[in-house]
Structures are given as structure tokens and as C-alpha cells.
Write a protein that holds these residues in place. Structure first.
Motif, short mmCIF file in Angstrom:
data_model
loop_
_atom_site.label_atom_id
_atom_site.label_comp_id
_atom_site.label_asym_id
_atom_site.label_seq_id
_atom_site.Cartn_x
_atom_site.Cartn_y
_atom_site.Cartn_z
N TRP A 39 0.82 -1.21 0.00
CA TRP A 39 0.00 0.00 0.00
C TRP A 39 0.86 1.27 0.00
O TRP A 39 1.96 1.28 0.55
CB TRP A 39 -0.92 0.02 1.22
N VAL A 40 0.30 2.31 -0.62
CA VAL A 40 0.95 3.62 -0.66
C VAL A 40 -0.04 4.69 -0.21
O VAL A 40 -1.22 4.65 -0.60
CB VAL A 40 1.44 3.94 -2.10
N LEU A 41 0.44 5.61 0.60
CA LEU A 41 -0.30 6.84 0.88
C LEU A 41 0.33 7.94 0.04
O LEU A 41 1.47 8.34 0.27
CB LEU A 41 -0.25 7.19 2.37
N ASP A 42 -0.42 8.40 -0.95
CA ASP A 42 0.04 9.45 -1.87
C ASP A 42 -0.43 10.79 -1.33
O ASP A 42 -1.63 11.08 -1.31
CB ASP A 42 -0.53 9.17 -3.26
N ASP A 77 6.08 16.89 -2.80
CA ASP A 77 5.49 15.67 -3.37
C ASP A 77 6.01 14.47 -2.60
O ASP A 77 7.20 14.14 -2.67
CB ASP A 77 5.87 15.58 -4.86
N SER A 78 5.12 13.78 -1.86
CA SER A 78 5.56 12.69 -0.98
C SER A 78 4.67 11.47 -1.12
O SER A 78 3.46 11.58 -1.33
CB SER A 78 5.53 13.13 0.49
N ILE A 79 5.29 10.28 -0.99
CA ILE A 79 4.54 9.03 -0.90
C ILE A 79 5.11 8.20 0.24
O ILE A 79 6.32 8.19 0.48
CB ILE A 79 4.57 8.23 -2.22
N CYS A 80 4.22 7.52 0.97
CA CYS A 80 4.61 6.68 2.10
C CYS A 80 4.17 5.25 1.82
O CYS A 80 3.10 5.01 1.24
CB CYS A 80 3.95 7.17 3.39
N HIS A 81 4.98 4.28 2.25
CA HIS A 81 4.74 2.87 1.95
C HIS A 81 4.25 2.14 3.20
O HIS A 81 4.92 2.17 4.24
CB HIS A 81 6.02 2.22 1.43
N CYS A 82 3.11 1.46 3.08
CA CYS A 82 2.50 0.80 4.22
C CYS A 82 2.25 -0.67 3.93
O CYS A 82 2.09 -1.08 2.76
CB CYS A 82 1.17 1.48 4.57
N ILE A 87 7.78 3.29 8.77
CA ILE A 87 7.12 3.56 7.49
C ILE A 87 8.05 4.36 6.59
O ILE A 87 8.32 5.54 6.84
CB ILE A 87 5.79 4.33 7.69
N PRO A 88 8.58 3.74 5.54
CA PRO A 88 9.48 4.47 4.64
C PRO A 88 8.71 5.41 3.71
O PRO A 88 7.52 5.22 3.46
CB PRO A 88 10.17 3.35 3.84
N PHE A 89 9.40 6.42 3.22
CA PHE A 89 8.76 7.38 2.31
C PHE A 89 9.81 7.93 1.35
O PHE A 89 11.02 7.79 1.55
CB PHE A 89 8.13 8.54 3.11
#
Length: 416
Positions: free
Chosen positions: A134-137, A229-234, A221-223
Motif C-alpha cells: 500500500w501507498v499513501l500518496d 510531493d511525498s509518498i509513504c509505503h504501508c 514507514i518508509p517514504f
């Protein structure tokens, strides 16, 4: 002379800053003085700037407000263009601060840093999308226009003890916009996009507002972050939902706000991931990450989650190519056309051709179509013979395959 100045700034530093500003180019500010005009009295102009900065009597001029389209009918983005001397003054401070600040930045902060790149962020995001489902954009609403000056000053004070730097930065932050009608618009928050020091200041703000906060509170949680402009990986959807709520609260304390319409939880769908979710794609730095058909090393095919040039980027390239009307080229030969457009095409190849290049190659076939139309206008015998014009170009490409950047890359003209 040096001993009479209250601030120690070397003339050599001002000279080096000028060279960087000149190399960067850019349009003039409200005084309409271009770099070329500035150069006509260069020695005197640089001396005056050094003298004012060294004595503390330097005050910036209002920045020219220029509004550019965000594209897609999504409104306008304000840019603030300083005059040439103000750009040089800002570059002096950037050169003094950059090494001090950059060494403190998070390894996954990629924007506006001398040792980082957009491709570095994209590559890391690609690898993590394979590992995390999953990604939080994240999208920040009006980030550059809403940076809190008080919090920015607190961040800046952690990296410099030079009061004159703080003084000049605050003058740049508060200097008003000036419209083309001459109206002055006061500024109490935000950093103008278009300023020389803006990228460094905005990066510094998000270093403390986001990067350091993530390291302290969500270290698992890496990002990847490139400017705003950021994305986080879950690992799960619930983890992404909880992170979104946590970031909303954090941004509120920093005077920022998540753009709900553009902040998405994304499922990185591939052959091995069987869950269902309505959002399975996101855009990051001109690339769209989504499920794509990939050929394995063994020759088979599977669905991978990979980046390729985004639709927005394709539209921008298409719009640019439509500016290349063949009638504008009618007086030119192929070598002269190549000289005009090769730097642009090579830039597209260098940036958008790194991942899933077949999509860009398909797009660049449009350049050959433009060239075929030029052939039809240039030579009467091809006036109504589009197929033959492609054959003629193909013949040229066989004997001079390096003439155009996309030909060198393998996008040769064909009649098919």
C-alpha cells in the motif's frame, strides 16, 4: 576595506553567485533588467550589491508576480520573479547555507539537493512498491503559499548563527508581489516559487514539519519526498488510513493542510496481490505507477507494479510538439530542424525514457509525423504523398541515424 564592513561577505562569493545565476538564466524582474543588460555594467553592479550586503543596507525589490497555468484547467500557479541583483544576493546565502543544511536532511528527501535526483526518488519508490502493498500518496494544499514564517525562522536558526542571514531571509520572505498593473500585494506567509532561495527554505521547512516527524513517530514507514510531493509505503490499508489521520494532525500544527481531493490510499496491485481496491495507481514526479505487463527473464509475462510516463507528461509533450508547425520549418533543412528540437527531445528521453521506455517511444513517433509533414511542404513531389514522405525520411535515417535524438534512440521513421 573589509574591516569597515559590519558583515563579512567576500567579493569572490558574490562573483561565484553571479556566475550561477547567469548559468540558470531566467526572465527579468519588475525592473525589466535582463542578465545581458546587467552584464553591460557588471563590475559596478556587483560592487554595489556587495557593498550594500556587507553594510546591512541591502533591501530587496518587490518580486514580479507571474501566473502560469497548472494545466488541465486546474487554475493558475503564482510565481515570484526577483530582479537579477536580488537573485544574486539570494544565491550568496544559498551557497553559504546549502552545505550546512543539506548534511542534516533525511536520506529519502530528494528535491533540490546537489547529490539527489528525481530518478533516485522514482527508483526507490519502485523498489518499495514491490515490497509494500500500500501507498499513501500525499498532496499538500497550496504548500508554497502557506509556509509559516515563524516556524521557518525556528528551523533556520538551527543551522546558522549569522544574524545577517536571518535578516536578509526575512526581508526576502516579506517583500511584496508586484502585479503587471503595479499593484503591491503584501506577503505574511509562504515562499515565492521562482525565487533562488525558495527551494532551500521550503525543503528546510518540510524537513522539520514532515521528515523528522516521520523519523520520530513513524520510523517503520518508509517514504520518498521530492519538495512537497511525498509518498509513504504501508503494509496494510488500515496502516495507511491511520497514517493519513496522523499526518493531518501534524500538518495542522504546522499551518499546513492535506488536499483531500488529491491525497489517496493506493493498492500496489500485481500478479501476486489479490485484494480489491478502487485506487491502483498514483502519479509521482511525472511518472504513473500502476499495474503493467512485464516480461520476465525467462520469457514469460506477469503483472508488475511499475512506473511509466504519466498522461499529464504525455499531454505536455504533445502540446509542445504541436507548436512545431511544419510551415515554421519550411525555410530550414533537416540539420537546422534537428539543431532546434534535439535538446528538447533528448531531455524527454533522459527523463521519461528511464522506466518503461516503450511508452515514450510510441509518443515520439509523433515527431516523425511532423517531419513527414515538413517533407510534404518542402518538396513538391511529396505534396500529396504522405507514405512516400515517410519512406524518404527512412532513407535519410538509414544513412544518418544520429541526426535526430529519437532516431539515435531507435524511433526511426516508418510508413506503417
Amino acid at each position: 576595506m573589509k574591516g569597515t564592513k559590519s558583515i563579512e561577505i567576500s567579493k569572490h562569493l558574490v562573483w561565484e553567485a553571479y556566475k550561477k545565476v547567469k548559468a540558470n538564466g531566467g526572465s527579468p524582474g519588475i525592473d525589466q533588467v535582463t542578465i545581458e543588460l546587467f552584464d553591460k555594467n557588471l563590475k559596478d553592479n556587483l560592487y554595489k550589491l556587495w557593498n550594500r550586503m556587507s553594510s546591512g543596507s541591502y533591501f530587496p525589490t518587490a518580486v514580479k508576480l507571474v501566473e502560469i497555468s497548472k494545466g488541465g484547467g486546474k487554475g493558475m500557479r503564482p510565481l515570484g520573479i526577483p530582479i537579477v541583483s536580488d537573485r544574486i544576493a539570494q544565491m550568496v546565502v544559498v551557497m553559504l547555507l546549502e552545505s550546512k543544511v543539506d548534511s542534516s536532511f533525511h536520506p529519502d528527501s530528494y528535491g533540490y539537493r546537489p547529490t539527489k535526483s528525481a530518478h533516485g526518488a522514482i527508483d526507490q519508490a519502485r523498489k518499495r512498491c514491490w515490497k509494500y502493498d500500500w501507498v499513501l500518496d500525499i498532496d499538500i494544499k497550496g504548500f508554497f503559499d502557506n509556509i509559516d514564517h515563524t516556524l521557518l525562522n525556528k528551523a533556520l536558526l538551527r543551522h546558522t548563527e549569522d544574524n545577517w542571514i536571518i535578516m536578509y531571509v526575512n526581508r526576502w520572505l516579506k517583500v511584496p508581489y508586484q502585479t503587471k498593473e503595479g499593484e503591491l500585494i503584501p506577503r505574511h506567509k509562504g515562499v515565492p516559487q521562482g525565487s533562488v532561495i525558495g527551494p532551500l527554505l521550503s525543503n528546510l521547512f518540510l524537513h522539520y514539519a514532515f521528515d523528522e516527524w516521520m523519523r520520530r513517530t513513524h520510523s517503520d514507514i518508509p517514504f520518498e519526498r521530492y519538495a512537497d510531493d511525498s509518498i509513504c509505503h504501508c503494509h496494510s490499508k488500515s496502516e495507511a488510513e491511520a497514517l493519513k489521520q496522523s499526518i493531518q494532525k501534524r500538518f495542522t500544527t504546522c499551518g499546513l493542510e492535506l488536499n483531500e481531493a488529491k491525497t489517496h490510499i493506493v493498492y500496489c496491485k500485481d500478479s501476486n496481490r489479490k485484494e480489491k481496491h478502487e485506487v491502483i495507481a498514483f502519479d509521482f514526479l511525472g511518472y504513473t505507477f500502476r499495474p503493467r505487463c512485464v516480461k520476465s527473464k525467462q520469457g514469460g509475462y506477469f503483472t508488475g507494479f511499475n512506473p511509466a510516463i504519466s498522461n499529464k507528461a504525455k499531454k505536455r509533450i504533445g502540446d509542445k510538439m504541436r507548436e512545431w508547425y511544419p510551415r515554421k520549418w519550411i525555410s530550414l533543412n533537416l540539420e537546422e530542424i534537428a539543431k532546434q528540437i534535439n535538446p528538447i527531445i533528448q531531455g524527454w528521453i533522459n527523463y521519461y525514457g528511464k522506466y518503461y521506455p516503450s511508452m515514450l517511444k510510441q509518443l515520439l513517433k509523433g515527431v516523425n509525423t511532423h517531419l513527414a509533414h515538413w517533407v510534404r511542404r518542402k518538396f513538391k513531389r511529396f505534396r500529396h504523398k504522405i507514405t512516400q514522405s515517410f519512406y524518404w525520411l527512412g532513407h535519410v535515417a538509414r544513412y544518418n541515424s544520429s541526426l535526430f535524438a529519437h532516431w539515435r534512440w531507435g524511433v526511426k521513421p516508418t510508413a506503417g
